[in-house]
Motif scaffolding. Structure first.
Motif, PDB file in Angstrom:
ATOM      1  N   SER A  65       0.826  -1.207   0.000  1.00 16.79           N
ATOM      2  CA  SER A  65       0.000   0.000   0.000  1.00 16.79           C
ATOM      3  C   SER A  65       0.860   1.257   0.000  1.00 16.79           C
ATOM      4  O   SER A  65       0.346   2.362   0.186  1.00 16.79           O
ATOM      5  CB  SER A  65      -0.934   0.007   1.220  1.00 16.79           C
ATOM      6  OG  SER A  65      -0.193  -0.052   2.427  1.00 16.79           O
ATOM      7  N   ASP A  66       2.168   1.110  -0.196  1.00 19.64           N
ATOM      8  CA  ASP A  66       3.089   2.247  -0.133  1.00 19.64           C
ATOM      9  C   ASP A  66       3.611   2.624  -1.509  1.00 19.64           C
ATOM     10  O   ASP A  66       3.757   1.780  -2.395  1.00 19.64           O
ATOM     11  CB  ASP A  66       4.263   1.915   0.796  1.00 19.64           C
ATOM     12  CG  ASP A  66       5.061   0.724   0.306  1.00 19.64           C
ATOM     13  OD1 ASP A  66       4.503  -0.395   0.269  1.00 19.64           O
ATOM     14  OD2 ASP A  66       6.235   0.899  -0.064  1.00 19.64           O
ATOM     15  N   GLY A  67       3.896   3.897  -1.668  1.00 23.68           N
ATOM     16  CA  GLY A  67       4.365   4.406  -2.951  1.00 23.68           C
ATOM     17  C   GLY A  67       5.669   3.797  -3.414  1.00 23.68           C
ATOM     18  O   GLY A  67       5.902   3.627  -4.612  1.00 23.68           O
ATOM     19  N   GLU A  68       6.563   3.455  -2.482  1.00 24.23           N
ATOM     20  CA  GLU A  68       7.851   2.889  -2.881  1.00 24.23           C
ATOM     21  C   GLU A  68       7.682   1.494  -3.487  1.00 24.23           C
ATOM     22  O   GLU A  68       8.477   1.093  -4.333  1.00 24.23           O
ATOM     23  CB  GLU A  68       8.792   2.844  -1.683  1.00 24.23           C
ATOM     24  CG  GLU A  68       9.128   4.203  -1.086  1.00 24.23           C
ATOM     25  CD  GLU A  68       9.800   5.154  -2.067  1.00 24.23           C
ATOM     26  OE1 GLU A  68      10.428   4.681  -3.030  1.00 24.23           O
ATOM     27  OE2 GLU A  68       9.707   6.375  -1.861  1.00 24.23           O
ATOM     28  N   ILE A 153      -9.154  -4.828   1.453  1.00 24.13           N
ATOM     29  CA  ILE A 153     -10.062  -4.709   2.598  1.00 24.13           C
ATOM     30  C   ILE A 153     -10.863  -3.415   2.503  1.00 24.13           C
ATOM     31  O   ILE A 153     -12.080  -3.400   2.742  1.00 24.13           O
ATOM     32  CB  ILE A 153      -9.271  -4.755   3.918  1.00 24.13           C
ATOM     33  CG1 ILE A 153      -8.653  -6.141   4.120  1.00 24.13           C
ATOM     34  CG2 ILE A 153     -10.164  -4.405   5.096  1.00 24.13           C
ATOM     35  CD1 ILE A 153      -7.699  -6.223   5.290  1.00 24.13           C
ATOM     36  N   SER A 154     -10.216  -2.327   2.123  1.00 28.85           N
ATOM     37  CA  SER A 154     -10.888  -1.038   2.054  1.00 28.85           C
ATOM     38  C   SER A 154     -11.985  -1.017   0.996  1.00 28.85           C
ATOM     39  O   SER A 154     -13.041  -0.412   1.192  1.00 28.85           O
ATOM     40  CB  SER A 154      -9.875   0.071   1.754  1.00 28.85           C
ATOM     41  OG  SER A 154      -8.919   0.173   2.785  1.00 28.85           O
ATOM     42  N   LEU A 155     -11.735  -1.678  -0.125  1.00 34.20           N
ATOM     43  CA  LEU A 155     -12.641  -1.563  -1.264  1.00 34.20           C
ATOM     44  C   LEU A 155     -13.566  -2.758  -1.451  1.00 34.20           C
ATOM     45  O   LEU A 155     -14.696  -2.607  -1.908  1.00 34.20           O
ATOM     46  CB  LEU A 155     -11.832  -1.322  -2.533  1.00 34.20           C
ATOM     47  CG  LEU A 155     -11.025  -0.014  -2.512  1.00 34.20           C
ATOM     48  CD1 LEU A 155     -10.019   0.023  -3.641  1.00 34.20           C
ATOM     49  CD2 LEU A 155     -11.955   1.180  -2.603  1.00 34.20           C
ATOM     50  N   PHE A 156     -13.085  -3.952  -1.114  1.00 34.64           N
ATOM     51  CA  PHE A 156     -13.905  -5.160  -1.283  1.00 34.64           C
ATOM     52  C   PHE A 156     -14.392  -5.731   0.046  1.00 34.64           C
ATOM     53  O   PHE A 156     -15.129  -6.704   0.075  1.00 34.64           O
ATOM     54  CB  PHE A 156     -13.136  -6.207  -2.081  1.00 34.64           C
ATOM     55  CG  PHE A 156     -12.912  -5.813  -3.514  1.00 34.64           C
ATOM     56  CD1 PHE A 156     -13.886  -6.068  -4.473  1.00 34.64           C
ATOM     57  CD2 PHE A 156     -11.753  -5.176  -3.909  1.00 34.64           C
ATOM     58  CE1 PHE A 156     -13.698  -5.689  -5.791  1.00 34.64           C
ATOM     59  CE2 PHE A 156     -11.552  -4.793  -5.222  1.00 34.64           C
ATOM     60  CZ  PHE A 156     -12.533  -5.045  -6.167  1.00 34.64           C
ATOM     61  N   LYS A 157     -13.932  -5.154   1.129  1.00 37.02           N
ATOM     62  CA  LYS A 157     -14.469  -5.356   2.482  1.00 37.02           C
ATOM     63  C   LYS A 157     -14.151  -6.682   3.149  1.00 37.02           C
ATOM     64  O   LYS A 157     -14.256  -6.782   4.375  1.00 37.02           O
ATOM     65  CB  LYS A 157     -16.005  -5.158   2.491  1.00 37.02           C
ATOM     66  CG  LYS A 157     -16.454  -3.827   1.907  1.00 37.02           C
ATOM     67  CD  LYS A 157     -15.796  -2.654   2.602  1.00 37.02           C
ATOM     68  CE  LYS A 157     -16.246  -1.320   2.024  1.00 37.02           C
ATOM     69  NZ  LYS A 157     -15.529  -0.177   2.629  1.00 37.02           N
ATOM     70  N   GLY A 158     -13.777  -7.713   2.410  1.00 36.82           N
ATOM     71  CA  GLY A 158     -13.498  -8.980   3.073  1.00 36.82           C
ATOM     72  C   GLY A 158     -13.117 -10.079   2.105  1.00 36.82           C
ATOM     73  O   GLY A 158     -13.073  -9.881   0.887  1.00 36.82           O
ATOM     74  N   PHE A 159     -12.860 -11.252   2.676  1.00 34.38           N
ATOM     75  CA  PHE A 159     -12.361 -12.393   1.916  1.00 34.38           C
ATOM     76  C   PHE A 159     -13.326 -13.575   2.030  1.00 34.38           C
ATOM     77  O   PHE A 159     -14.315 -13.531   2.764  1.00 34.38           O
ATOM     78  CB  PHE A 159     -10.980 -12.795   2.443  1.00 34.38           C
ATOM     79  CG  PHE A 159     -10.002 -11.657   2.467  1.00 34.38           C
ATOM     80  CD1 PHE A 159      -9.239 -11.352   1.362  1.00 34.38           C
ATOM     81  CD2 PHE A 159      -9.858 -10.872   3.613  1.00 34.38           C
ATOM     82  CE1 PHE A 159      -8.338 -10.292   1.385  1.00 34.38           C
ATOM     83  CE2 PHE A 159      -8.964  -9.816   3.645  1.00 34.38           C
ATOM     84  CZ  PHE A 159      -8.201  -9.517   2.525  1.00 34.38           C
ATOM     85  N   LEU A 164     -13.411 -11.397   8.209  1.00 34.24           N
ATOM     86  CA  LEU A 164     -14.117 -10.424   7.380  1.00 34.24           C
ATOM     87  C   LEU A 164     -14.993 -11.088   6.322  1.00 34.24           C
ATOM     88  O   LEU A 164     -15.502 -10.413   5.423  1.00 34.24           O
ATOM     89  CB  LEU A 164     -13.109  -9.493   6.695  1.00 34.24           C
ATOM     90  CG  LEU A 164     -12.226  -8.657   7.619  1.00 34.24           C
ATOM     91  CD1 LEU A 164     -11.207  -7.867   6.808  1.00 34.24           C
ATOM     92  CD2 LEU A 164     -13.072  -7.717   8.466  1.00 34.24           C
ATOM     93  N   ALA A 165     -15.189 -12.394   6.414  1.00 31.66           N
ATOM     94  CA  ALA A 165     -15.915 -13.125   5.382  1.00 31.66           C
ATOM     95  C   ALA A 165     -17.345 -12.617   5.199  1.00 31.66           C
ATOM     96  O   ALA A 165     -17.843 -12.505   4.071  1.00 31.66           O
ATOM     97  CB  ALA A 165     -15.923 -14.621   5.709  1.00 31.66           C
ATOM     98  N   LYS A 166     -18.025 -12.289   6.291  1.00 29.54           N
ATOM     99  CA  LYS A 166     -19.420 -11.871   6.201  1.00 29.54           C
ATOM    100  C   LYS A 166     -19.586 -10.534   5.492  1.00 29.54           C
ATOM    101  O   LYS A 166     -20.645 -10.250   4.919  1.00 29.54           O
ATOM    102  CB  LYS A 166     -20.034 -11.802   7.597  1.00 29.54           C
ATOM    103  CG  LYS A 166     -20.235 -13.165   8.249  1.00 29.54           C
ATOM    104  CD  LYS A 166     -20.936 -13.024   9.587  1.00 29.54           C
ATOM    105  CE  LYS A 166     -21.172 -14.385  10.216  1.00 29.54           C
ATOM    106  NZ  LYS A 166     -21.860 -14.266  11.546  1.00 29.54           N
ATOM    107  N   SER A 167     -18.554  -9.707   5.524  1.00 36.82           N
ATOM    108  CA  SER A 167     -18.659  -8.383   4.902  1.00 36.82           C
ATOM    109  C   SER A 167     -18.118  -8.353   3.476  1.00 36.82           C
ATOM    110  O   SER A 167     -18.197  -7.319   2.807  1.00 36.82           O
ATOM    111  CB  SER A 167     -17.920  -7.352   5.753  1.00 36.82           C
ATOM    112  OG  SER A 167     -16.541  -7.684   5.870  1.00 36.82           O
ATOM    113  N   ALA A 168     -17.565  -9.461   2.991  1.00 37.00           N
ATOM    114  CA  ALA A 168     -16.962  -9.497   1.657  1.00 37.00           C
ATOM    115  C   ALA A 168     -17.975  -9.142   0.574  1.00 37.00           C
ATOM    116  O   ALA A 168     -19.100  -9.664   0.567  1.00 37.00           O
ATOM    117  CB  ALA A 168     -16.373 -10.880   1.396  1.00 37.00           C
ATOM    118  N   ASN A 169     -17.582  -8.268  -0.344  1.00 30.85           N
ATOM    119  CA  ASN A 169     -18.495  -7.824  -1.399  1.00 30.85           C
ATOM    120  C   ASN A 169     -18.269  -8.544  -2.730  1.00 30.85           C
ATOM    121  O   ASN A 169     -19.109  -8.484  -3.615  1.00 30.85           O
ATOM    122  CB  ASN A 169     -18.367  -6.309  -1.611  1.00 30.85           C
ATOM    123  CG  ASN A 169     -19.537  -5.749  -2.403  1.00 30.85           C
ATOM    124  OD1 ASN A 169     -20.630  -6.299  -2.393  1.00 30.85           O
ATOM    125  ND2 ASN A 169     -19.305  -4.643  -3.105  1.00 30.85           N
TER     126      ASN A 169
END
Length: 344
Positions: A65-68, A153-159, A164-169
């Motif tokens: 998630s870093d620019g480098e 996680i930020s955009l698709f919410k889960g796996f 986070l399975a219940k929140s996965a989109n």
């Protein structure tokens, strides 16, 4: 944000979208080659040396998630979607077009034909679904932490599995022939197509990420794929990573688009902004970004070219209405009236 190049080199273009990207495929012409001599063919050979601030955390952009990390990733990998120069608006890349369903839950992509990953694996609908399924099936444990899968996680919410399975989109990826793929979500996501321009969602060779996958339970950031075998469709190929020193990339001779301007790109690490400026003034590097404010004038005085780039961020102050006196709307109104918004 500023990028600066040595006065002995001609700036032709700098592509800089999300992630502090250096586009070496169409950038400054260097007068350096691997032996320190002049480049030939109008700048289409030799070595371009660019200074970053630190080592990447991973060469697998999904686990970064870093620019480098995104700097070399943008040279090695490409996504389905790019951006229009100077904007964050989606533009065709490995997908030539797309159409979102009226309910906002699925998007169908038409894929570019004749593209291969640098290991020879065909880029097609099957490969696209392999990437989406890989992300969704990220193993539980450290790989699912925000340190490693932040953008997913930020955009698709889960796996598929884990806390986070219940929140996965994400729902599914289906193919219709070799060059059409439909990605379905559980609920509408208006920013889905734009999100795919992030380096984290670059297309990667299913052959390579399967062959060099880390053992079960191991940190994927430290695995063989993320440290020594990143494989994409981009204009450059990974050659080597000398930790704490430099990453070396070489031109992809089979790239589907416009060939890169250089035989080799080296991304070297200088943690101190002044050290990066000194290296440029000493002709040790060809360019760098994150220019320190104190260095701007001396670089200009030396005749170096500085390309200013609008800031790609948002800064705001918010009211926390749980605490006094901000729980009183009159106080919030008073503060709002007191701020000269036009002047700000």
């Amino acid at each position: 944000m500023s990028i600066t190049f040595s006065r002995v080199r001609r700036v032709t273009a700098v592509a800089a979208a999300v992630g502090l990207a250096l586009s070496a495929a169409s950038c400054a012409n260097s007068k350096r080659n691997d032996n320190g001599g002049p480049a030939g063919n109008g700048g289409h050979s030799g070595t371009f040396v660019f200074a970053g601030a630190a080592d990447p955390t991973s060469l697998d952009p999904f686990y970064a998630s870093d620019g480098e990390s995104f700097r070399p990733a943008r040279q090695i990998f490409e996504g389905l979607v790019g951006t229009k120069p100077g904007t964050a608006d989606p533009a065709p890349l490995l997908a030539t077009s797309w159409k979102m369903a009226t309910d906002g839950k699925s998007t169908t992509f038409q894929l570019r034909k004749g593209v291969k990953f640098s290991d020879g694996t065909p880029f097609n609908a099957k490969a696209v679904c392999a990437n989406f399924d890989r992300w969704y099936n990220t193993p539980t444990g450290i790989a699912q932490s925000e340190n490693e899968s932040y953008y997913y996680i930020s955009l698709f919410k889960g796996f598929k599995n884990g806390p986070l399975a219940k929140s996965a989109n994400y729902k599914s990826c289906t193919t219709a022939g070799d060059y059409q793929v439909t990605v379905s979500l559980k609920s509408p996501f208006a920013g889905f197509v734009a999100a795919l321009s992030l380096p984290s969602f670059s297309m990667q060779s299913p052959t390579a990420f399967t062959r060099y996958a880390p053992a079960a339970g191991k940190d994927p950031v430290k695995g063989a794929y993320a440290t020594a075998h990143p494989t994409g469709t981009g204009a450059f190929l990974f050659k080597s990573w000398e930790r704490g020193k430099q990453i070396t990339l070489t031109r992809n001779p089979n790239y589907w688009g416009e060939k890169a301007n250089f035989d080799t790109v080296k991304i070297v690490q200088y943690a101190d902004p002044k050290a990066r400026a000194d290296a440029l003034l000493n002709n040790e590097i060809d360019g760098f970004d994150l220019v320190g404010p104190a260095d701007i004038q001396r670089l200009k005085d030396a005749g170096d070219g500085i390309v200013n780039r609008p800031a790609f961020n948002i800064l705001y102050l918010g009211f926390n209405q749980k605490y006094k006196p901000l729980n009183d709307i009159r106080v919030r109104q008073a503060i709002a009236y007191a701020i000269d918004k036009k002047s700000v």
